[in-house]
Design an enzyme around this catalytic site. Sequence first.
Site, short mmCIF file in Angstrom:
data_model
loop_
_atom_site.label_atom_id
_atom_site.label_comp_id
_atom_site.label_asym_id
_atom_site.label_seq_id
_atom_site.Cartn_x
_atom_site.Cartn_y
_atom_site.Cartn_z
N ASP A 107 48.96 44.06 39.47
CA ASP A 107 47.63 43.88 38.89
C ASP A 107 46.72 44.92 39.55
O ASP A 107 46.22 44.71 40.66
CB ASP A 107 47.12 42.46 39.16
N TRP A 113 42.96 36.40 43.32
CA TRP A 113 43.53 36.90 42.07
C TRP A 113 45.05 36.77 42.04
O TRP A 113 45.63 36.44 41.00
CB TRP A 113 43.09 38.33 41.82
N LYS A 161 36.30 47.98 36.16
CA LYS A 161 36.09 48.48 37.52
C LYS A 161 36.04 50.01 37.52
O LYS A 161 35.03 50.60 37.80
CB LYS A 161 37.21 48.01 38.45
#
Length: 362
Positions: free
Chosen positions: A173, A102, A197
């Site tokens: 992030d 990511w 999430k």
Amino acid sequence: MRRVYNFSPGPAMLPEDVLLQAQKEMLDWHDTGMSIMELGHRGAEFKALAEKSEADLRELMSIPKNYHVLFLAGGASVQFGMVPMNLSHGQQSADYFDTGIWSKKAMDEAKRYITVNVVAKTEVKDDQIYLPKPHEWKLNPKAGWVHYTPNETIEGIEFHSIPDVGDVPLVADMTSYILSREMDIKRFGIIYAGAQKNLGQAGIHLVIIRDDLIRDPIPTTPTLWTYRVQAEHKSFYNTPPTYAWYMTSLVIEWMKKRGGVKAFEQINIRKAKKLYDYIDANTEFYINMIHPDCRSRSNVPFNLVNNELTDIFLEEARQSGLTNLKGHRLAGGVRASIYNAMPEKGVDVLIQFMDAFAKKHG
């Protein structure tokens, strides 16, 4: 109705209480005679929901008044481009930690707009993956910002403290990290996170941005991707994903009722410790390759020593009501994602299954 323990990395398990409330309110939200999906986003009812969700989030995270909170459409990957578009004007370079897939995606997008300096990368030492120590970092004090991914969901790597980057704005992030532990928001310039999430369902993401970072973007920036426009319109420049926003508001409210972030952090610590302790005590059958100093509390990847048993493990786990344990396609193996909505009992049941499987196939 059959409910399983869903270990998916995202879209992830949602609290059952939240799902039941959403089910109850599906056809008639607050005596309006309409579903929340049917309400106009500029009407008084939805505006009240939006204001409450922001107020509840500010309370949960102790967000200072000099930060805007934006609820934007799409996933956190939108911010891979939105951050450099809004922050790179007049800047020469930005610092990025390269710690997993990511963070690499964020770096690749940023390179379209600015020179990227890699601060540090994960390394393998003695068959373990670890994060470099601060004295090994190569920070540029003149960088426009420093970007990092506190938790890498695929690799199972986590920063357990906030990087000290001096006066350079820190951008994070936090898609798989937000609301999982207490933190000092004042240490950050921008926090962004997808909802799927710990916050709700896919389709919406949050941006928490300090006032001074709402700047003039590069000239080609689309209007919808301009922080200033979104802040001025309080996320209502265009129609937001109203149902996803509603689900996020329910999850935030659910967390408040159960003691807030501090309470969930303690539960998350226990869940992760139980699972890692079991793996470490049974290395003849299971193995985790991440150094203990940077193991993720949210995503626990592991392999079976006998890789030929992996598919059998996953199928027997599914039959036992333990789903979505397959590791990412680029990593393989097994991965248990244990976000806030995963009850501690779910981890206990997983460990019991792992123990029985090891005895059966050992």
